[in-house]
Motif scaffolding. Structure first.
Motif, PDB file in Angstrom:
ATOM      1  N   ARG A   1       0.836  -1.202   0.000  1.00  0.00           N
ATOM      2  CA  ARG A   1       0.000   0.000   0.000  1.00  0.00           C
ATOM      3  C   ARG A   1       0.875   1.258   0.000  1.00  0.00           C
ATOM      4  NH1 ARG A   1      -3.286  -3.370   3.061  1.00  0.00           N
ATOM      5  NH2 ARG A   1      -2.601  -2.659   5.089  1.00  0.00           N
TER       6      ARG A   1
ATOM      7  N   GLN B   1      -0.042   5.633  -9.275  1.00  0.00           N
ATOM      8  CA  GLN B   1      -1.483   5.785  -9.155  1.00  0.00           C
ATOM      9  C   GLN B   1      -2.144   5.574 -10.502  1.00  0.00           C
ATOM     10  OE1 GLN B   1      -3.694   6.823  -6.355  1.00  0.00           O
ATOM     11  NE2 GLN B   1      -2.014   5.710  -5.424  1.00  0.00           N
TER      12      GLN B   1
ATOM     13  N   PHE C   1      -8.782   6.147 -14.291  1.00  0.00           N
ATOM     14  CA  PHE C   1      -9.631   5.127 -14.891  1.00  0.00           C
ATOM     15  C   PHE C   1     -10.330   5.617 -16.143  1.00  0.00           C
ATOM     16  CE2 PHE C   1      -8.845   3.721 -10.693  1.00  0.00           C
ATOM     17  CZ  PHE C   1      -8.807   2.334 -10.786  1.00  0.00           C
TER      18      PHE C   1
ATOM     19  N   SER D   1     -18.117   6.027 -13.476  1.00  0.00           N
ATOM     20  CA  SER D   1     -18.204   4.916 -12.546  1.00  0.00           C
ATOM     21  C   SER D   1     -16.986   4.820 -11.640  1.00  0.00           C
ATOM     22  CB  SER D   1     -18.386   3.602 -13.310  1.00  0.00           C
ATOM     23  OG  SER D   1     -17.267   3.362 -14.111  1.00  0.00           O
ATOM     24  N   SER D   2     -15.923   5.572 -11.949  1.00  0.00           N
ATOM     25  CA  SER D   2     -14.735   5.429 -11.103  1.00  0.00           C
ATOM     26  C   SER D   2     -14.716   6.430  -9.955  1.00  0.00           C
ATOM     27  CB  SER D   2     -13.461   5.549 -11.941  1.00  0.00           C
ATOM     28  OG  SER D   2     -13.353   6.859 -12.459  1.00  0.00           O
TER      29      SER D   2
ATOM     30  N   VAL E   1      -6.367   7.789   3.477  1.00  0.00           N
ATOM     31  CA  VAL E   1      -5.994   6.380   3.497  1.00  0.00           C
ATOM     32  C   VAL E   1      -4.562   6.211   3.982  1.00  0.00           C
ATOM     33  CG1 VAL E   1      -5.374   4.510   1.934  1.00  0.00           C
ATOM     34  CG2 VAL E   1      -7.647   5.514   1.820  1.00  0.00           C
TER      35      VAL E   1
ATOM     36  N   GLU F   1     -16.145   0.364 -10.609  1.00  0.00           N
ATOM     37  CA  GLU F   1     -14.803   0.868 -10.819  1.00  0.00           C
ATOM     38  C   GLU F   1     -14.327   1.736  -9.661  1.00  0.00           C
ATOM     39  OE1 GLU F   1     -14.025   2.830 -14.619  1.00  0.00           O
ATOM     40  OE2 GLU F   1     -12.832   1.058 -15.039  1.00  0.00           O
ATOM     41  N   PHE F   2     -15.254   2.431  -8.997  1.00  0.00           N
ATOM     42  CA  PHE F   2     -14.778   3.303  -7.932  1.00  0.00           C
ATOM     43  C   PHE F   2     -14.247   2.519  -6.735  1.00  0.00           C
ATOM     44  CE2 PHE F   2     -19.332   3.047  -6.845  1.00  0.00           C
ATOM     45  CZ  PHE F   2     -19.279   2.775  -5.493  1.00  0.00           C
TER      46      PHE F   2
ATOM     47  N   LEU G   1     -12.537  -0.311  -7.208  1.00  0.00           N
ATOM     48  CA  LEU G   1     -11.189  -0.616  -7.709  1.00  0.00           C
ATOM     49  C   LEU G   1     -10.293   0.602  -7.531  1.00  0.00           C
ATOM     50  CD1 LEU G   1      -9.842  -3.017  -9.245  1.00  0.00           C
ATOM     51  CD2 LEU G   1     -10.184  -1.686 -11.321  1.00  0.00           C
ATOM     52  N   ALA G   2     -10.858   1.769  -7.831  1.00  0.00           N
ATOM     53  CA  ALA G   2     -10.096   3.007  -7.693  1.00  0.00           C
ATOM     54  C   ALA G   2      -9.675   3.220  -6.244  1.00  0.00           C
ATOM     55  CB  ALA G   2     -10.925   4.189  -8.178  1.00  0.00           C
ATOM     56  N   ASP G   3     -10.550   2.848  -5.326  1.00  0.00           N
ATOM     57  CA  ASP G   3     -10.229   3.002  -3.916  1.00  0.00           C
ATOM     58  C   ASP G   3      -9.063   2.088  -3.534  1.00  0.00           C
ATOM     59  OD1 ASP G   3     -11.017   4.538  -1.672  1.00  0.00           O
ATOM     60  OD2 ASP G   3     -11.782   2.722  -0.725  1.00  0.00           O
ATOM     61  N   ARG G   4      -9.097   0.858  -4.068  1.00  0.00           N
ATOM     62  CA  ARG G   4      -7.975  -0.046  -3.812  1.00  0.00           C
ATOM     63  C   ARG G   4      -6.699   0.524  -4.396  1.00  0.00           C
ATOM     64  NH1 ARG G   4      -9.076  -5.311  -6.551  1.00  0.00           N
ATOM     65  NH2 ARG G   4      -6.937  -5.778  -5.974  1.00  0.00           N
ATOM     66  N   ALA G   5      -6.837   1.130  -5.568  1.00  0.00           N
ATOM     67  CA  ALA G   5      -5.647   1.649  -6.246  1.00  0.00           C
ATOM     68  C   ALA G   5      -4.994   2.774  -5.450  1.00  0.00           C
ATOM     69  CB  ALA G   5      -6.015   2.146  -7.639  1.00  0.00           C
ATOM     70  N   THR G   6      -5.755   3.499  -4.633  1.00  0.00           N
ATOM     71  CA  THR G   6      -5.141   4.556  -3.840  1.00  0.00           C
ATOM     72  C   THR G   6      -4.278   3.982  -2.732  1.00  0.00           C
ATOM     73  OG1 THR G   6      -6.904   4.666  -2.209  1.00  0.00           O
ATOM     74  CG2 THR G   6      -7.142   6.044  -4.154  1.00  0.00           C
ATOM     75  N   GLY G   7      -4.452   2.684  -2.467  1.00  0.00           N
ATOM     76  CA  GLY G   7      -3.691   2.057  -1.403  1.00  0.00           C
ATOM     77  C   GLY G   7      -4.522   1.751  -0.174  1.00  0.00           C
ATOM     78  N   ALA G   8      -5.833   1.862  -0.283  1.00  0.00           N
ATOM     79  CA  ALA G   8      -6.706   1.568   0.853  1.00  0.00           C
ATOM     80  C   ALA G   8      -6.649   0.078   1.179  1.00  0.00           C
ATOM     81  CB  ALA G   8      -8.135   1.981   0.543  1.00  0.00           C
ATOM     82  N   SER G   9      -6.678  -0.232   2.466  1.00  0.00           N
ATOM     83  CA  SER G   9      -6.657  -1.634   2.875  1.00  0.00           C
ATOM     84  C   SER G   9      -8.039  -2.237   2.613  1.00  0.00           C
ATOM     85  CB  SER G   9      -6.329  -1.738   4.355  1.00  0.00           C
ATOM     86  OG  SER G   9      -7.397  -1.212   5.113  1.00  0.00           O
TER      87      SER G   9
ATOM     88  N   GLN H   1     -10.579  -0.838   4.879  1.00  0.00           N
ATOM     89  CA  GLN H   1     -10.968   0.528   4.534  1.00  0.00           C
ATOM     90  C   GLN H   1     -11.900   0.542   3.331  1.00  0.00           C
ATOM     91  OE1 GLN H   1      -6.940   2.060   4.182  1.00  0.00           O
ATOM     92  NE2 GLN H   1      -7.281   3.484   5.883  1.00  0.00           N
ATOM     93  N   VAL H   2     -11.583  -0.292   2.341  1.00  0.00           N
ATOM     94  CA  VAL H   2     -12.427  -0.335   1.151  1.00  0.00           C
ATOM     95  C   VAL H   2     -13.834  -0.782   1.534  1.00  0.00           C
ATOM     96  CG1 VAL H   2     -12.800  -1.462  -1.066  1.00  0.00           C
ATOM     97  CG2 VAL H   2     -10.496  -0.764  -0.407  1.00  0.00           C
TER      98      VAL H   2
ATOM     99  N   GLN I   1     -15.462   1.835   4.448  1.00  0.00           N
ATOM    100  CA  GLN I   1     -15.556   3.264   4.154  1.00  0.00           C
ATOM    101  C   GLN I   1     -16.079   3.565   2.759  1.00  0.00           C
ATOM    102  OE1 GLN I   1     -11.605   4.637   5.105  1.00  0.00           O
ATOM    103  NE2 GLN I   1     -11.803   4.056   7.252  1.00  0.00           N
ATOM    104  N   THR I   2     -15.941   2.618   1.849  1.00  0.00           N
ATOM    105  CA  THR I   2     -16.376   2.911   0.488  1.00  0.00           C
ATOM    106  C   THR I   2     -17.537   2.023   0.037  1.00  0.00           C
ATOM    107  OG1 THR I   2     -14.184   3.713  -0.105  1.00  0.00           O
ATOM    108  CG2 THR I   2     -15.622   3.055  -1.912  1.00  0.00           C
TER     109      THR I   2
END
Lengths: 328, 362, 278
Positions: free
Chosen positions: A84, A91, A94, A99-100, A117, C173-174, C176-184, C187-188, C191-192
């Motif tokens: 992480r 980064q 999308f 949808s992202s 985060v 996708e959002f 996935l985007a949350d995971r991409a930020t580095g969220a555990s 957290q995903v 929180q999301t």
């Protein structure tokens, strides 16, 4: 950009999915490098595995083989917190800005999310950073309290870019970031990405299905077909002299402003659709659509030789690029 | 727990008949149901075992009552009999073994074997449930069809209001109201019980007393039983009839918007024929698939309705057991209703699969 | 070109749109208000006047008196103070148990998913109220055991709902985007994903208030919930069954219960039609 260690180095990457009908190998042994501050485009039709590769780079999807090294560190060896942490530095932007973006968060919350985060800074520092980043992508702080639903497509994609930028990453993986946008907006977003590279020294791995989009953006291009890279090289060379029949087909498919050239265009190079990825053709995967295919193409899978994966690369007729001749 | 549980199943089910390749799917699902049935029944016994083993503060008190628990000898005997000092799985095994031998424990309030008492009460509940189901279908399906055929008419709105009231009605309130009006004020129906005490019950064949009386050639007795049955059956029938009416209406409204209705209109068929012949079928099938689920509600409703109307079934038995904290009786009654419910559902689905008219239609 | 700032999307789901919904909401609000104000506007629900037993409705006692000479109107008004919170508690408890379990099952998948869903299937395969009766009987008659018993048979509904929501949302996708930020993963999920499942879960929970209230009153009617002399609609009906000639003693609390459930269903009708939350 000389002997310096590449920022991103992908070696022999493979990604596969298990579906009900069987295992699909979406990415099959791809090598790719991106240097600091460089923009590399990954181009191919939808379903060719380019998005899977983009996601695998961020380890959003597991690698079935090969490795991804970021700044010299094999991401595959990381998990949990170190992974992480590493994600701060690379980064993603999308494809579909609709949808992202989390519909339940405001623009401010979306852009602040990566900072939260990673527990970066105090609330005041975070607010300042969010405002700064929104300015950077051309959205003012007046957007802070809006919800994505109230934004236009271009504005949403700017939010998506701001979210990716707020952690000051070194590499941005952009998964077709403009293909869901109106043509007029596309140019703005592409220009924004170029500016950002200029100002922040960002490196970009830019995934696209359209060669035309990357022409004025990328430094280098890699063309993918059914999970493999078929040609790669500097963008100018590739546009001037595409050497793989598939690259040639892609260039021919690009819209041509000149009617005469459009008419004079040779027979369609790539007839038919993408083959079933569950049962890819033997040998060269492109042979089923290639006008230059020979028996050998069905037997031996061509390797990348001089950055082109084609058995007949030295025998092909010279390609007349409609774009160059259009004079526009 | 009166309606919403089946209601969401309805939302799922109504769309099913329009999908292709469903018959194969249903056949597969029936096969799966048959395979999972033993596990489901076993799971139920495990659940009952765990509830009776862990929830009461003291199983001995729960099973023997306060008086019994004062008697140390009785407690020791109880503990030995149920093996409460042994490992848990062994206790469960003992419990299962007893169940398989038809031993459901002894009622605290009557000191009789619970199995015997339940065996006597169950046919009455089944008779009530079947009668209530028939009433609900006879009331609900025509109402739903008519409301859908005249959508947005005054009739549709009135039906909508009445059925909303029906599905919101706790059975015990409607039972009380019906008792007041139909029995105490108007005297149209017979009072508590299943049969006039001065009449001899017919010899038990099916356990359903109306049918047994007819089999024995005693129509007067059958009529008297029917007279007693009317009150609880109408109460439960009306509530579930309201539910069916709503399901049929919404399915019909969907169906009337469907392609095949437009095709039929294009062929020049009259509205009445379309409603009667085509939409009806599409509305009926999903409704029938809810019959199994309805039984669960009927059994649950029987607890209060049988109590208020004095119908001597499992429901009233459960009520008496619950109010007297007759724990073995409550647990055994629950298990019986649970098993009956699962089996009825299976049977309904099997019949539904057999009667699937999609074969004929295609 | 951007529209002005608006409220968080999702909660709009609960806003009434039809006249019928407004009627339903008004009745619900009226009952809540009456329950809150009962001590101020009505007489003592426990005061017995032996001389006035089983009085028919009159000016002094608009709803009559019960077999102990207590004012039925006062008891109906006070009854809401027991009946309504029980319904709310049931739904709250069932949601608090079911939603995290279902969400976790849908997010983690694997054996946890399998285990949670099999238990849920088992509980849903039994007639809910009957099982609740058994559990309440095992726990011993009290308000809390009635609440626990009904929540115990209702949580699988929320577990299924939350699981379905999570399974859908995790494809978005959002996330996935949350995971991409580095969220555990935690957290995903919390929180999301869950906040996005919240509107539908809330809607279903609100619509279930009618069912839950009814179930709670039924257990009280069966003597397993609220204990006398505390006024509660179901328990009042139960006591009054013994005096069928005094119809007012049972029917007024009964009607109170029905009117509340009708109101909830009236409010929920539109959502049903839209197929939302079911």
């Amino acid at each position: 950009m000389t002997t310096e260690e590449p920022l991103l180095e992908v070696r022999g990457a493979a990604v596969s999915y298990r579906t009900r009908a069987g295992t699909v190998t979406a990415v099959d042994g791809v090598d790719l490098t991106v240097r600091r501050g460089e923009i590399v485009a990954l181009v191919g039709e939808s379903g060719c595995g380019k998005s899977s590769l983009g996601r695998a780079v961020l380890r959003l999807e597991p690698l079935a083989g090969g490795e991804v090294r970021f700044a010299g560190v094999d991401l595959g060896t990381l998990s949990g917190t170190p992974l992480r942490q590493a994600r701060r530095r690379l980064q993603m932007v999308f494809q579909d800005p609709q949808s992202s973006l989390d519909p339940r968060r405001t623009v401010g919350q979306i852009v602040e999310r990566p900072l939260k985060v990673h527990r970066a800074g105090t609330p005041a520092q975070r607010r300042a950073k969010v405002a700064e980043t929104l300015d950077l992508v051309g959205l003012g702080s007046r957007f802070l309290d809006r919800y994505p639903a109230a934004l236009s497509g271009g504005q949403r994609q700017r939010v998506g870019i701001a979210r990716a930028l707020v952690l000051d990453p070194e590499l941005l993986v952009c998964d077709e970031p403009v293909s869901a946008l109106d043509v007029s907006i596309q140019a703005q977003i592409l220009q924004l990405l170029l500016d950002l590279r200029e100002r922040l020294g960002l490196a970009l791995l830019f995934v696209a299905h359209d060669l035309a989009v990357v022409r004025h953006l990328a430094d280098r291009v890699a063309v993918m077909y059914l999970g493999r890279i078929v040609e790669r090289g500097a963008v100018d060379e590739m546009f001037a002299l595409p050497r793989h029949p598939y690259t040639q087909a892609l260039l021919s498919a690009a819209p041509v402003p000149d009617v005469a050239v459009e008419r004079a265009r040779s027979v369609p190079l790539a007839a038919g659709d993408l083959p079933d990825p569950l049962a890819p053709p033997s040998g060269c995967a492109f042979r089923t659509r290639c006008p230059h295919a020979r028996p050998v193409c069905a037997e031996v899978t061509p390797a990348l030789v001089h950055d082109v994966a084609c058995h007949r690369q030295d025998e092909l007729p010279p390609f007349v690029s409609p774009i160059i001749h259009s004079g526009g | 727990m009166v309606t919403p549980a089946p209601a969401d199943e309805a939302a799922v089910d109504t769309r099913r008949p329009l999908r292709r390749g469903r018959r194969g799917g249903r056949r597969r699902s029936i096969a799966r149901r048959l395979v999972t049935l033993p596990f489901l029944l076993l799971g139920m016994t495990l659940l009952m075992f765990l509830i009776s083993r862990f929830l009461p503060a003291d199983p001995a008190v729960a099973f023997l009552g306060n008086n019994g628990a004062d008697n140390q000898q009785a407690v020791d005997a109880f503990n030995a009999r149920y093996g409460l000092d042994r490992p848990l799985w062994e206790q469960y095994w003992i419990y299962l073994d007893r169940l398989l031998h038809g031993d459901l424990g002894t009622s605290i309030s009557t000191s009789r074997p619970v199995a015997d008492e339940l065996a006597a009460a169950f046919p009455a509940t089944l008779e009530l449930a079947v009668a209530a189901l028939l009433i609900s279908l006879v009331v609900g399906i025509p109402l739903g069809i008519l409301a859908a055929a005249r959508r947005s008419s005054l009739f549709d709105r009135l039906t909508g209001g009445a059925t909303l009231l029906g599905v919101s009605m706790p059975p015990f309130v409607l039972a009380l109201l019906a008792l007041q009006v139909l029995y105490l004020q108007l005297g149209w129906v017979a009072g508590p019980g299943r049969l006039d005490p001065f009449l001899d019950p017919p010899p038990t064949v099916t356990g359903l007393m109306t049918i047994d009386a007819l089999l024995a050639g005693r129509p007067a007795v059958a009529l008297d039983v029917l007279h007693h049955l009317v009150l609880p059956a109408v109460v439960l029938g009306v509530i579930h009839g309201a539910f069916f009416a709503r399901v049929v209406r919404s399915t019909m409204v969907d169906a009337l918007r469907g392609d095949f209705v437009r095709t039929a209109r294009g062929k020049g068929l009259s509205g009445r024929v379309i409603v009667g012949r085509h939409a009806f079928r599409f509305a009926l099938i999903p409704t029938l698939s809810l019959v199994g689920l309805t039984f669960g509600e009927l059994f649950a409703g029987a607890i209060t309705v049988e109590t208020i109307t004095g119908w001597p079934g499992v429901g009233r038995y459960m009520y008496n057991a619950a109010t007297k904290l007759d724990f073995p009786a409550v647990m055994a009654g629950t298990l019986l209703i649970g098993i009956a419910y699962v089996l009825v559902n299976l049977i309904v689905d099997l019949l539904y699969g057999v009667a699937d008219p999609r074969v004929e239609a295609s | 070109m951007t529209r002005p700032v608006e409220s968080a999307p999702g909660l709009r789901l609960l806003r009434p749109v039809s006249p019928a919904q407004w009627v339903g909401l008004s009745i619900i609000a009226a009952w809540v208000l009456l329950a809150v104000l009962a001590p101020l506007v009505s007489a003592d629900p426990l005061a017995q006047q032996t001389a006035d037993r089983l009085q028919a409705p009159s000016f002094a006692h608009p709803f009559g008196t019960d077999q102990l000479g207590r004012d039925v109107l006062s008891r109906v008004l006070h009854g809401g103070r027991a009946t309504l919170p029980i319904g709310v508690s049931i739904v709250l408890l069932a949601t608090l148990v079911g939603v995290p379990l279902g969400a976790l099952a849908g997010f983690v998948r694997g054996w946890l998913d399998e285990a949670v869903m099999r238990v849920a299937d088992l509980l849903l395969a039994l007639p809910a109220l009957v099982l609740a009766l058994a559990i309440a009987a095992a726990l011993g008659p009290s308000v809390s055991s009635a609440v626990i018993a009904i929540a115990a048979v209702m949580w699988p509904r929320y577990a299924r709902l939350a699981r379905g929501q999570v399974l859908t949302l995790r494809q978005r996708e959002f996330v996935l985007a949350d995971r991409a930020t580095g969220a555990s993963p935690a957290q995903v999920l919390w929180q999301t994903v869950l906040p996005n499942a919240a509107p539908v879960v809330t809607l279903v929970a609100v619509l279930d208030l009618g069912t839950a209230t009814l179930a709670g009153a039924t257990l009280s009617f069966l003597g397993l919930g609220v204990q006398p002399p505390t006024p509660e609609w179901g328990a009042m009906v139960s006591t009054a069954v013994q005096t069928p000639e005094a119809w007012w003693a049972s029917l007024f609390p009964g009607f109170a219960l029905v009117s509340f459930v009708v109101a909830v269903n009236l409010y929920g009708q539109v959502f049903d039609r839209k197929g939302l939350g079911r």
